[in-house]
Scaffold this motif. Structure first.
Motif, mmCIF file in Angstrom:
data_model
loop_
_atom_site.group_PDB
_atom_site.id
_atom_site.type_symbol
_atom_site.label_atom_id
_atom_site.label_comp_id
_atom_site.label_asym_id
_atom_site.label_seq_id
_atom_site.Cartn_x
_atom_site.Cartn_y
_atom_site.Cartn_z
ATOM 1 N N GLU A 106 2.447 -30.997 17.089
ATOM 2 C CA GLU A 106 3.552 -31.919 17.348
ATOM 3 C C GLU A 106 3.130 -32.879 18.457
ATOM 4 O O GLU A 106 2.922 -32.472 19.598
ATOM 5 N N LEU A 107 2.985 -34.147 18.114
ATOM 6 C CA LEU A 107 2.486 -35.142 19.058
ATOM 7 C C LEU A 107 3.539 -35.463 20.106
ATOM 8 O O LEU A 107 4.682 -35.798 19.771
ATOM 9 N N THR A 108 3.149 -35.367 21.365
ATOM 10 C CA THR A 108 4.095 -35.567 22.456
ATOM 11 C C THR A 108 4.203 -37.018 22.892
ATOM 12 O O THR A 108 5.079 -37.354 23.694
ATOM 13 N N GLU A 109 3.322 -37.874 22.402
ATOM 14 C CA GLU A 109 3.325 -39.275 22.808
ATOM 15 C C GLU A 109 3.007 -40.163 21.603
ATOM 16 O O GLU A 109 2.531 -39.690 20.573
ATOM 17 N N THR A 110 3.265 -41.461 21.773
ATOM 18 C CA THR A 110 2.907 -42.430 20.750
ATOM 19 C C THR A 110 1.384 -42.577 20.684
ATOM 20 O O THR A 110 0.711 -42.535 21.708
ATOM 21 N N ALA A 112 3.273 -33.338 13.177
ATOM 22 C CA ALA A 112 4.665 -33.742 13.379
ATOM 23 C C ALA A 112 4.714 -34.855 14.419
ATOM 24 O O ALA A 112 3.992 -34.812 15.418
ATOM 25 N N VAL A 113 5.551 -35.868 14.169
ATOM 26 C CA VAL A 113 5.800 -36.921 15.152
ATOM 27 C C VAL A 113 7.305 -37.028 15.325
ATOM 28 O O VAL A 113 8.081 -36.513 14.516
ATOM 29 N N ASP A 114 7.741 -37.717 16.392
ATOM 30 C CA ASP A 114 9.179 -37.848 16.585
ATOM 31 C C ASP A 114 9.627 -39.286 16.443
ATOM 32 O O ASP A 114 8.824 -40.218 16.466
ATOM 33 N N ASP A 115 10.941 -39.466 16.283
ATOM 34 C CA ASP A 115 11.492 -40.776 15.951
ATOM 35 C C ASP A 115 11.510 -41.733 17.133
ATOM 36 O O ASP A 115 11.889 -42.889 16.988
ATOM 37 N N THR A 116 11.105 -41.278 18.319
ATOM 38 C CA THR A 116 11.058 -42.190 19.460
ATOM 39 C C THR A 116 9.874 -43.144 19.337
ATOM 40 O O THR A 116 9.789 -44.129 20.060
ATOM 41 N N HIS A 117 8.952 -42.845 18.429
ATOM 42 C CA HIS A 117 7.803 -43.729 18.192
ATOM 43 C C HIS A 117 8.260 -44.849 17.253
ATOM 44 O O HIS A 117 7.867 -44.906 16.085
ATOM 45 N N SER A 118 9.130 -45.718 17.755
ATOM 46 C CA SER A 118 9.758 -46.726 16.918
ATOM 47 C C SER A 118 9.008 -48.046 17.013
ATOM 48 O O SER A 118 8.000 -48.169 17.689
#
Length: 354
Positions: A201-205, A229-235
């Motif tokens: 799970e990537l913690t940063e962009t 896994a990435v999160d939606d904050t990487h917009s």
């Protein structure tokens, strides 16, 4: 395993080290055990603090200077920065040498099947000032020891995962920069956890400069079964374009997006768009931070694949909790039990699970 069991394991590994140069350190730890009978975690903390106090001659010299009333303001700015860096390196080095890392797991539920499908590994640190895990990682990264600490945390989590039900995947947090470290492939050769059960799970962009390198480094591991896994904050348009190209296995939807989705039409529309987007690129959506049964109900109806949060399960270091996560949970019953037709209950964050 419990914190106490993990503490005993760390102590045993330190005491078993045959290196003659570490004899004094091992003696200090042994003395601390004698002074704290039956409480290994306290002995381990005392050992860590003592190690941090005596780890570097430079730090001792600076402490002596402070006793002589040399104020920090009297140091030139550049020297003050170097002093801070030395202190940080001493703290992180002591942490790594002491292996003072604990692992808590939080369950991730498949919302349609109503069963636990995976866990997220969360690092826990024993520290004298109660610093949060993200502060330790940020400090380590600032002095060039970020990958060392991340790999240590990954190894600890993989070891603890031996006590998890074997059908669960394990999500391990890591920065994209550490994914470029040549030690990463070797890590998977030295842990018991099969690579097919691991999700990074990537913690940063991923920066533009690192993106091509990241893909080259991670694709051979994905071919062996590793998932991302990435999160939606990487917009942003650029990040979304890269996400389509990367096609991560999981997209984590943060609390900022799902919070209040049962009462906010705009939030609901945003989640619906993400569900459609994820379906188009073949990614599994995981909602983070689910705190109310109302949110759970709407997210399930919108087609979110999986979720985690205090409503569904809190992080735990106890194997007896982990063992219960291979059983089906009646989420519909949970919703009926917690809320009526017009009611929603918010679950407060828990105390430190240690």
């Amino acid at each position: 395993m419990s914190v106490r069991v993990q503490a005993w394991g760390i102590i045993a590994s330190v005491l078993a080290d045959p290196d003659p140069s570490g004899a004094a350190v091992r003696q200090r730890l042994s003395n601390s055990l004698d002074e704290n009978p039956g409480v290994p975690e306290r002995a381990l903390l005392e050992y860590l603090l003592e190690t941090r106090r005596s780890d570097a001659n430079t730090v001792e010299t600076l402490d002596s200077a402070r006793k002589m009333r040399l104020q920090p303001a009297a140091l030139p700015p550049k020297l003050a920065e170097q002093v801070d860096a030395i202190r940080s390196m001493s703290r992180i080095s002591a942490l790594l040498e002491s292996q003072m890392l604990m692992t808590a797991f939080q369950p991730i539920y498949g919302l349609a099947a109503q069963t636990v499908v995976g866990v997220e590994a969360l690092s826990r640190f024993v520290s004298d000032d109660g610093a949060a895990a993200e502060l330790w990682f940020a400090e380590a990264a600032a002095v060039g020891l970020g990958a060392n600490l991340e790999f240590s945390a990954l190894g600890s989590a993989a070891a603890a995962a031996r006590d998890l039900p074997r059908d669960l995947y394990v999500s391990l947090n890591i920065s994209p920069t550490s994914c470029l470290d040549p030690r990463l492939p070797d890590l998977f050769q030295h842990i018991d956890l099969p690579i097919s059960r691991i999700v990074l799970e990537l913690t940063e962009t991923i920066s533009d400069e690192e993106y091509a390198q990241f893909v080259s480094a991670i694709n051979p591991l994905r071919e062996r079964g590793l998932r991302i896994a990435v999160d939606d904050t990487h917009s942003g348009a650029g990040a979304l374009s890269r996400m389509v190209h990367l096609r991560p296995d999981f997209l984590k939807v943060s609390r900022d997006v799902i919070g209040g989705v049962d009462n906010d039409g705009i939030q609901r529309a945003m989640v619906a768009c993400l569900v459609d987007f994820a379906g188009q690129i073949g990614t599994t959506l995981v909602a983070e931070g689910i705190e109310t049964a109302g949110e759970l109900k709407v997210l399930t109806e919108l087609g979110i694949s999986a979720g985690q949060g205090y409503l569904l399960g809190r992080p735990s270091v106890r194997p007896r909790d982990w063992a219960s996560w291979n059983t089906t949970v009646d989420l519909d019953g949970l919703k009926r039990h917690l809320v009526g037709p017009e009611q929603s209950i918010r679950i407060s964050p828990p105390a430190d699970p240690r």
